[in-house]
Design a protein around this motif. Structure first.
Motif, PDB file in Angstrom:
ATOM      1  N   UNK A 103     133.451  34.842  77.388  1.00  0.00           N
ATOM      2  CA  UNK A 103     133.284  36.226  77.833  1.00  0.00           C
ATOM      3  C   UNK A 103     132.854  37.125  76.684  1.00  0.00           C
TER       4      UNK A 103
ATOM      5  N   UNK B 206     154.727  39.966  78.090  1.00  0.00           N
ATOM      6  CA  UNK B 206     153.522  39.192  77.809  1.00  0.00           C
ATOM      7  C   UNK B 206     153.702  38.318  76.563  1.00  0.00           C
ATOM      8  N   UNK B 207     152.784  37.357  76.412  1.00  0.00           N
ATOM      9  CA  UNK B 207     152.880  36.431  75.285  1.00  0.00           C
ATOM     10  C   UNK B 207     151.900  36.837  74.193  1.00  0.00           C
ATOM     11  N   UNK B 208     151.975  36.127  73.061  1.00  0.00           N
ATOM     12  CA  UNK B 208     151.031  36.372  71.969  1.00  0.00           C
ATOM     13  C   UNK B 208     149.593  36.176  72.440  1.00  0.00           C
ATOM     14  N   UNK B 209     149.401  35.196  73.335  1.00  0.00           N
ATOM     15  CA  UNK B 209     148.054  34.910  73.820  1.00  0.00           C
ATOM     16  C   UNK B 209     147.452  36.136  74.500  1.00  0.00           C
ATOM     17  N   UNK B 210     148.285  36.885  75.223  1.00  0.00           N
ATOM     18  CA  UNK B 210     147.805  38.103  75.880  1.00  0.00           C
ATOM     19  C   UNK B 210     147.395  39.146  74.850  1.00  0.00           C
TER      20      UNK B 210
ATOM     21  N   UNK C 192     144.155  38.184  73.268  1.00  0.00           N
ATOM     22  CA  UNK C 192     143.078  38.487  74.211  1.00  0.00           C
ATOM     23  C   UNK C 192     142.733  39.980  74.160  1.00  0.00           C
ATOM     24  N   UNK C 193     143.756  40.824  74.117  1.00  0.00           N
ATOM     25  CA  UNK C 193     143.539  42.269  74.122  1.00  0.00           C
ATOM     26  C   UNK C 193     142.781  42.713  72.861  1.00  0.00           C
TER      27      UNK C 193
ATOM     28  N   UNK D   9     139.213  41.404  72.798  1.00  0.00           N
ATOM     29  CA  UNK D   9     138.381  42.093  73.776  1.00  0.00           C
ATOM     30  C   UNK D   9     137.953  43.468  73.243  1.00  0.00           C
ATOM     31  N   UNK D  10     138.898  44.148  72.591  1.00  0.00           N
ATOM     32  CA  UNK D  10     138.580  45.467  72.035  1.00  0.00           C
ATOM     33  C   UNK D  10     137.528  45.355  70.938  1.00  0.00           C
TER      34      UNK D  10
ATOM     35  N   UNK E   6     135.392  42.971  70.572  1.00  0.00           N
ATOM     36  CA  UNK E   6     134.174  42.519  71.226  1.00  0.00           C
ATOM     37  C   UNK E   6     133.376  43.690  71.796  1.00  0.00           C
TER      38      UNK E   6
ATOM     39  N   UNK F 224     151.044  38.377  64.766  1.00  0.00           N
ATOM     40  CA  UNK F 224     150.326  37.111  64.935  1.00  0.00           C
ATOM     41  C   UNK F 224     148.975  37.314  65.593  1.00  0.00           C
TER      42      UNK F 224
END
Lengths: 386, 350
Positions: free
Chosen positions: B32, B84-88, B91-92, B95-96, B98, B113
């Motif tokens: 993405x 939420x987890x670290x993975x979220x 991602x955030x 994405x920002x 990006x 992390x």
């Protein structure tokens, strides 16, 4: 017989399908009411599924959801409501993280050891509620809710720096686990890493199906869930079944935090994900306790979670996904009840028609089931449908 | 549903599911990505509580607003999800970055992390992280504060203002970050008047239980402390702190605010006469200075410490009563001098 199966498939699929449609319609209503496009958010979210990195995120998240939901579903099968999955998985993850940081064995021993520790911790925590129910008649709902709070306090105590806690900046962690205890991930380059624990989750799903449907234990479990007195009359020790089911549910719950712990964070800290255990209740409901259904439900939930993040940047709110998840849970409960009644009515009508047409009961059962054939089927369905 | 003829069908279904999974695993489709390239200004990723917590996150938002005014960009601020987890978080942040936001700031150590991972993936974007200095990377600025110094001054003020020789501390969540507030406060009290007793109370063990977001919990804790004789209460509890201030004002006791100057907050205007002072932590200023450095083409990097010396932490004097308590103002000014001069070392753990 063949026709009857079709009916069942129809009934099994109708429930979730209706629930989803209703939830989507209601969410669109919410969007309309707030003056936004009622369709575009779905398009944005579906578009996200086309991206490999989002796919990986969805599958990774679904692994934890799936395991936790299996734990809840085992309880459902037995008419037990294990709300304590939340406390069980967090406590188990913390204990596993501590063991993983303190013990350093070769991976071939370390990984099974860690998984065993997680399962035993979860089983122990759920077992407390099980013992209370069997010996004192304490409702497992109340006991497990209380145990969730106690788990939080216990975790707080064990992660004190004077015990097993290691402070990292302002974060409270349990220290990094030894690398032999890291579960292998599949590196997909730019798309990210697929948790190896996803495959353990799949294996657990298969094991769940086999144990429940192809073993005597599974039959006893479902029978006790359907009617405790009837099961007792046929020689099942109901109390032992309650305790065993609780232990089993807890053991699986204990594994729910492992995809995150062993594949990603390698430590238990303040940022360890929470509320997985509550999410799992909705997923287990939506999946109707079937391992395949739960898998779809877990993927759907993870999809709503991960694909919705994009909404924030396109003028919508991420919370749309949360609204939808909530609506799905409500719609599921209502639609299953409605579909169940509708199915029962159809069955009654059919039996009525057959009687009116002058069929002798059981004649269609190829002579093996005898006069009580249809009602027998009804019972079995009841057991299976739990 | 579970009878013999169905086994094969079931197995097929399972097989299909596994196959589907395998298909996913091979990663069909691109990622993405597709950065827009344009500079969209500063992005904030909030900690639990998000916008409207009257405290930590709102302080950061003030920094974003200032940047909007001065640099004329829109910027953005994104809320986290519960549990939420670290993975979220990764991602955030990714994405920002990006989308072209620069700098991308994680509000709270909880992003440590995630910041590390995102900074590796986007080396040309400047990342900021508040309250954490464990992430070491060229394009990461760690915005950390000496909360204990401001809290020490609050302790000095409390020791001067108390008549019952008992003061209270209410912490939102029992975590190392809040321990710094407690430690500084207790030391300030003891150094000023060893006879004053400090009652300490933490509201919850984890943030999920609402320690930073439950005014009712804060109120109950403050009421209990007042019952036990406390007549000055310092709170470091986010939104819960409003309950502390409310309870103290009702009993006509002193409350001490935190993070921003709570004497000036609209939501608390009914009780402001009883807000003796506030131990400030200028998150907004820190966030803004990062945005400014990016704008100037010389992005901050590494640990950026905001202490009493730079005005990153401190106590406010907006309540006129502050100057009326005998010896208070002088004692605070003296302590401030001594801390800046290094004569007083403030502990970070109780």
């Amino acid at each position: 017989m063949k026709k009857f199966d079709k009916e069942r498939v129809l009934l099994a699929v109708a429930g979730p399908a209706i629930a989803l449609v209703v939830a989507v319609l209601l969410t669109s209503g919410v969007l309309l009411a707030s003056g936004k496009s009622p369709f575009e958010p779905y398009a944005i979210m579906l578009e996200q599924v086309g991206f490999a990195d989002i796919q990986v995120l969805i599958v990774n998240a679904a692994a934890g959801y799936y395991i936790a939901a299996l734990a809840v579903a085992i309880g459902f099968r037995m008419n037990l409501f294990n709300i304590g999955v939340e406390g069980q998985y967090r406590l188990a993850a913390m204990v596993t993280a501590v063991v993983g940081a303190k013990v350093a064995l070769p991976a071939a021993v370390q990984l099974p050891l860690l998984i065993l520790v997680a399962a035993l911790t979860g089983a122990f925590w759920a077992g407390i509620a099980g013992v209370l129910k069997v010996t004192r008649g304490v409702s497992e709902v109340v006991a497990t809710i209380m145990l969730n709070s106690i788990a939080t306090a216990v975790i707080g105590y064990f992660t004190l720096p004077s015990l097993f806690g290691v402070q990292q900046g302002n974060n409270k962690t349990t220290g990094e686990m030894h690398e032999s205890g890291w579960f292998p991930s599949i590196d997909l380059g730019a798309a990210g890493e697929l948790y190896g624990f996803v495959f353990v989750a799949v294996a657990l799903g298969i094991a769940y199906w086999v144990v429940l449907n192809r073993t005597r234990f599974g039959f006893d479990l479902r029978a006790t869930g359907a009617s405790e007195s009837a099961a007792a009359a046929s020689g099942v020790n109901a109390k032992r079944m309650v305790l065993t089911a609780m232990l089993l549910s807890g053991a699986i719950a204990g594994l729910a935090g492992l995809p995150t712990l062993l594949n990603d964070t390698h430590t238990y800290s303040l940022s360890f994900p929470s509320s997985l255990g509550f999410t799992a209740i909705g997923i287990a409901l939506l999946g109707r306790g079937s391992p395949v259904g739960i898998a779809f439900a877990a993927l759907l939930w993870a999809f709503l979670d991960k694909a919705s993040a994009e909404l924030d940047y396109r003028g919508y709110d991420t919370e749309i996904a949360v609204i939808m998840q909530g609506l799905i849970v409500i719609a599921v409960v209502v639609s299953y009840e409605a579909v169940g009644r509708w199915g029962l009515r159809r069955q009654q009508q059919r039996v009525g028609k057959e009687l009116a047409a002058g069929h002798v009961l059981g004649a269609s059962g190829k002579g093996t089931s005898g006069p009580s054939g249809p009602s027998d089927n009804g019972n079995q369905k009841e057991v299976a449908g739990r | 549903m579970r009878r013999m003829p169905r086994i094969t069908q079931r197995c097929t279904r399972t097989a299909v599911a596994v196959a589907a999974l395998a298909l996913l695993a091979t990663g069909c489709g691109g990622t993405s990505s597709g950065g827009s390239g344009e500079d969209k200004g500063m992005a904030l990723a909030y900690d639990i509580g998000g916008e409207g917590d009257q405290s930590f996150n709102d302080a950061a938002y003030a920094g974003l607003e200032q940047a909007r005014k001065e640099f004329g960009y829109e910027g953005t601020a994104v809320e986290p999800k519960d549990g939420e987890s670290d993975a979220d978080k990764v991602q955030r942040l990714k994405q920002l970055a990006k989308q072209g936001y620069d700098p991308v700031v994680g509000i709270g150590f909880i992003y440590a992390n995630a910041t590390k991972e995102a900074a590796e993936a986007y080396p040309d974007t400047t990342f900021g992280i508040v309250d954490d200095s464990t992430v070491k990377a060229k394009n990461v600025a760690a915005l950390v504060f000496n909360e204990e110094q401001g809290s020490y001054l609050a302790g000095v003020a409390a020791a001067k203002a108390t008549k019952s020789k008992t003061v209270g501390f209410v912490g939102g969540v029992d975590v190392p970050l809040i321990h710094k507030f407690e430690a500084g406060f207790a030391q300030g009290v003891k150094d000023t008047d060893p006879k004053v007793k400090v009652i300490t109370q933490y509201l919850t063990e984890t943030a999920e239980e609402g320690g930073f977001s439950s005014p009712d919990k804060g109120k109950a804790a403050a009421e209990a402390q007042i019952e036990n004789g406390a007549d000055v209460i310092y709170q470091a509890a986010g939104l819960s702190g409003q309950g502390v201030i409310e309870a103290a004002a009702k009993e006509k006791k002193w409350a001490i605010g935190v993070d921003s100057d709570q004497y000036k907050q609209k939501a608390l205007s009914a009780y402001k006469a009883y807000i003796l002072t506030s131990a400030t932590k200028d998150v907004g200023g820190a966030v803004f200075s990062l945005a400014e450095s990016v704008e100037d083409g010389k992005p901050l990097s590494g640990e950026q410490r905001f202490s009493l010396k730079e005005g990153g932490v401190g106590v406010t004097e907006s309540n006129p009563e502050f100057g009326k308590v005998p010896g208070l103002k002088e004692a605070v000014a003296k302590a401030k001098e001594d801390i800046i001069a290094g004569k007083i070392k403030v502990a970070t753990t109780p």
